[in-house]
Design a protein around this motif. Sequence first.
Motif, short mmCIF file in Angstrom:
data_model
loop_
_atom_site.label_atom_id
_atom_site.label_comp_id
_atom_site.label_asym_id
_atom_site.label_seq_id
_atom_site.Cartn_x
_atom_site.Cartn_y
_atom_site.Cartn_z
N SER A 121 0.86 -1.23 0.00
CA SER A 121 0.12 -0.07 -0.24
C SER A 121 0.81 1.32 0.14
N LYS A 122 0.43 2.23 -0.38
CA LYS A 122 1.15 3.58 -0.77
C LYS A 122 0.63 4.23 0.53
N ILE A 123 2.26 5.14 1.21
CA ILE A 123 1.97 5.81 1.99
C ILE A 123 2.11 7.28 1.89
N SER A 124 1.03 8.07 2.53
CA SER A 124 1.08 9.56 2.13
C SER A 124 1.61 10.13 3.28
N GLU A 125 2.64 10.98 3.00
CA GLU A 125 3.38 11.69 4.15
C GLU A 125 2.35 12.87 4.55
N PRO A 126 1.59 13.55 3.61
CA PRO A 126 0.87 14.41 4.20
C PRO A 126 -0.29 13.86 4.98
N GLU A 127 -0.60 12.78 4.72
CA GLU A 127 -1.88 12.16 5.48
C GLU A 127 -1.30 11.76 6.81
N LEU A 128 -0.01 11.29 6.99
CA LEU A 128 0.50 10.77 8.05
C LEU A 128 0.95 12.01 9.12
N ALA A 129 1.44 13.08 8.63
CA ALA A 129 1.47 14.18 9.13
C ALA A 129 0.48 14.65 9.92
N ARG A 130 -0.87 14.64 9.27
CA ARG A 130 -2.08 15.02 9.85
C ARG A 130 -2.39 14.00 11.07
N ARG A 131 -2.36 12.73 10.67
CA ARG A 131 -2.68 11.90 11.61
C ARG A 131 -1.84 11.80 12.84
N PHE A 132 -0.61 12.17 12.98
CA PHE A 132 0.27 11.86 13.96
C PHE A 132 0.38 13.40 14.46
N GLY A 133 -0.16 14.34 13.90
CA GLY A 133 0.01 15.87 14.33
C GLY A 133 1.46 16.30 14.61
#
Length: 239
Positions: free
Chosen positions: A44-56
Amino acid sequence: MTEQALLPQSSDLSLTEARELTKSANLTEQLIDLIVKGEFEAGSKISEPELARRFGVSRGPLREAMLRVESLGLIERVPHVGARVIALSRAKLIEIYAVREALEGMAARLACQHITEAELIALEQLLNTHKAHIEEVEGASYFHQQGDFDFHYRLILASRNSTLISLLCDELYHLLRMYRHQSQRSHSRPQQALSEHFHLLAALRERDGELAELLMRRHIMRSRLLIEQQLETEQGANQ
């Protein structure tokens, strides 16, 4: 501006850098755990912007964490796609186990020279704990343990060889954890593996490096053969 006026700013900068490093390290551990346990699916692809939002977190600590996880082989960079979770192929697994067979055999031999009595006692306590609970948990805790609770991990550390420790505990360890979590428990062999670990412990107590290396190589070879059989069965079922 005086030198005294500069000092607080310098201290603040060091504190900020320390916080960023701590944040990156914590994020690295979280990402490893999520990938190993399959919450981010293989391929699966990992989205850095989504991770940044998820982990704050800001993109800086996230990039550092992603680079560390990539260095462990858990994610890969694909042209025109970006970062994605590694998918362990049959060939890759067999390669890993071939390397383990050689290197962990060496680690077992070296551990016979360097392991302390306290470490031997701790290993025996660990195996007795596994023996007591292995039926209750259907072998799950035995194969999914990590860090200091893992027999192989402790034995490798006892080799006192920093190169071996880096190769086996950093670069391969999490890939193996990932596979163990994803594989079917019905294909595991907890009782036999536990018995083999007790024989290895006996060789360590005797400081018999040649025997310890032989037992470890055979132990990992049996695991590799089991994996090959499992993958062939799964491949046949999918055809």
